[in-house]
Enzyme design. Structure first.
Site, PDB file in Angstrom:
ATOM      1  N   ASN A  11      -0.294   4.826   8.880  1.00 40.94           N
ATOM      2  CA  ASN A  11      -0.382   6.291   8.753  1.00 40.94           C
ATOM      3  C   ASN A  11      -1.841   6.784   8.736  1.00 40.94           C
ATOM      4  OD1 ASN A  11      -1.304   5.510   6.271  1.00 40.94           O
ATOM      5  ND2 ASN A  11       0.259   6.546   5.068  1.00 40.94           N
ATOM      6  N   HIS A  48      -4.311   5.551   6.824  1.00 41.65           N
ATOM      7  CA  HIS A  48      -5.049   5.443   5.557  1.00 41.65           C
ATOM      8  C   HIS A  48      -6.142   4.379   5.634  1.00 41.65           C
ATOM      9  CE1 HIS A  48      -1.961   2.358   3.835  1.00 41.65           C
ATOM     10  NE2 HIS A  48      -3.092   1.702   4.004  1.00 41.65           N
ATOM     11  N   GLU A  83      -4.424   7.950   1.219  1.00 44.24           N
ATOM     12  CA  GLU A  83      -3.287   8.345   2.041  1.00 44.24           C
ATOM     13  C   GLU A  83      -3.547   9.706   2.698  1.00 44.24           C
ATOM     14  OE1 GLU A  83      -1.229   6.185   2.596  1.00 44.24           O
ATOM     15  OE2 GLU A  83      -0.305   5.238   0.857  1.00 44.24           O
ATOM     16  N   ASP A 127      -9.592  -1.629  -3.157  1.00 43.58           N
ATOM     17  CA  ASP A 127      -8.458  -1.086  -3.915  1.00 43.58           C
ATOM     18  C   ASP A 127      -7.695  -2.166  -4.664  1.00 43.58           C
ATOM     19  OD1 ASP A 127      -7.502  -2.270  -1.592  1.00 43.58           O
ATOM     20  OD2 ASP A 127      -6.827  -0.406  -0.692  1.00 43.58           O
TER      21      ASP A 127
HETATM   22  C1  GLP Z   1      -3.145  -1.775   2.818  1.00 43.10           C
HETATM   23  C2  GLP Z   1      -4.563  -1.772   2.266  1.00 43.10           C
HETATM   24  C3  GLP Z   1      -5.549  -1.324   3.280  1.00 43.10           C
HETATM   25  C4  GLP Z   1      -5.266  -2.018   4.595  1.00 43.10           C
HETATM   26  C5  GLP Z   1      -3.949  -1.554   5.136  1.00 43.10           C
HETATM   27  C6  GLP Z   1      -3.571  -2.199   6.450  1.00 43.10           C
HETATM   28  O1  GLP Z   1      -2.402  -0.684   2.432  1.00 43.10           O
HETATM   29  N1  GLP Z   1      -4.730  -1.009   1.093  1.00 43.10           N
HETATM   30  O2  GLP Z   1      -6.853  -1.593   2.820  1.00 43.10           O
HETATM   31  O3  GLP Z   1      -6.269  -1.713   5.511  1.00 43.10           O
HETATM   32  O4  GLP Z   1      -2.944  -1.835   4.190  1.00 43.10           O
HETATM   33  O5  GLP Z   1      -3.006  -3.456   6.237  1.00 43.10           O
HETATM   34  P1  GLP Z   1      -2.822  -4.565   7.313  1.00 43.10           P
HETATM   35  O6  GLP Z   1      -4.170  -5.046   7.648  1.00 43.10           O
HETATM   36  O7  GLP Z   1      -2.001  -5.621   6.647  1.00 43.10           O
HETATM   37  O8  GLP Z   1      -2.126  -3.934   8.465  1.00 43.10           O
END
Ligand code: GLP
Length: 245
Positions: free
Chosen positions: A136, A138, A143, A67
């Site tokens: 959440n 995702h 989402e 993304d």
């Molecule tokens: C972001 C990314 C995801 C990631 C998620 C969790 O929103 N788009 O790909 O897995 O957050 O992030 P973190 O690993 O910092 O908890």
């Protein structure tokens, strides 16, 4: 879905990086799907160490990132492109000609999304997709919603995601929109490795592993993937009924 419970982020990074390094060793031109966020950072460090020790070369791999934020060009320090450069690509021999990113600054989103999907297919599909999970539930930036998505698309980020990710932005100004691979793209990957550690992930981990498969927790779809492994630590596993994996 396989679940691996390990004692520390370091142990998880060793386990996940070993699988990725083994994949590249077996097939130097592997197609790898990478993720951003804090979850994969230690794993990237282990891959960099292996590269520096001469154990692996990344020069022939093709990469697709999950993304990108809308409105952020590659040079922006908060863009996911910059993140990958900083945390992996720039510290290895990755060939930038084989690095693929959804462009957050494209003028034609539909075309950008279609081309991305076509490029993944032309590359032969993703061999390993690395994932984190949002608080959440995702994955990528898919989402919680009423239905599972398919191909890449533009998404309006959930308030909870904006809040969770604001820690990376000095001015706290997280873009409201992003482009992301869809659930259909993620599910097509031959192998999926998801890392979920820390207390903030307990609810997402519980729903993803023990809840019903529902688009209200997008990560729960991984229960239906033939080769998905979830790496958790004691903190993120706190709410699970089953603790022996
Ligand atoms: C972001 C990314 C995801 C990631 C998620 C969790 O929103 N788009 O790909 O897995 O957050 O992030 P973190 O690993 O910092 O908890």
């Amino acid at each position: 879905m396989k679940v691996v419970l390990l004692n520390s982020t370091y142990e998880i990074s060793k386990a996940v990086s070993s699988i990725i390094i083994e994949q590249i060793t077996q097939k130097p031109d592997s197609v790898l799907g990478f993720a951003t966020g804090s979850s994969p950072v230690e794993t990237y460090k282990r891959i960099i160490e292996a590269y520096e020790n001469g154990e692996v070369s990344l020069k022939d791999i093709t990469t697709f990132n999950l993304d990108e934020y809308c409105g952020l060009p590659h040079e922006n320090e908060n863009s996911y492109y910059y993140f990958m450069k900083d945390n992996l690509f720039g510290k290895t021999d990755v060939d930038y000609n084989k690095v693929h990113f959804l462009s957050g600054t494209t003028g034609d989103i539909d075309k950008e999304c279609q081309v991305y999907r076509d490029d993944i297919e032309k590359a032969g599909g993703i061999d390993i997709q690395l994932l984190g999970v949002g608080t959440n539930g995702h994955i990528g930036f898919n989402e919680p919603s009423e239905s599972f998505t398919d191909g890449p698309f533009k998404v309006k980020l959930a308030e909870s995601t904006i809040k969770a990710n604001s820690r990376f932005f000095e001015d706290g100004q997280v873009p409201e929109y992003a482009l992301t691979m869809g659930i259909g793209d993620i599910m097509k990957a031959k192998k999926i490795l998801l890392i979920a550690t820390g207390a903030s992930k307990t609810h997402a981990v519980k729903q993803m592993i023990e809840g019903e498969v529902t688009p209200h927790c997008p990560a729960s779809i991984l229960q239906n993937h033939p080769d998905a492994t979830i790496f958790i630590d004691n903190e993120s596993a706190a709410l699970l009924d089953k603790k022996n994996f």
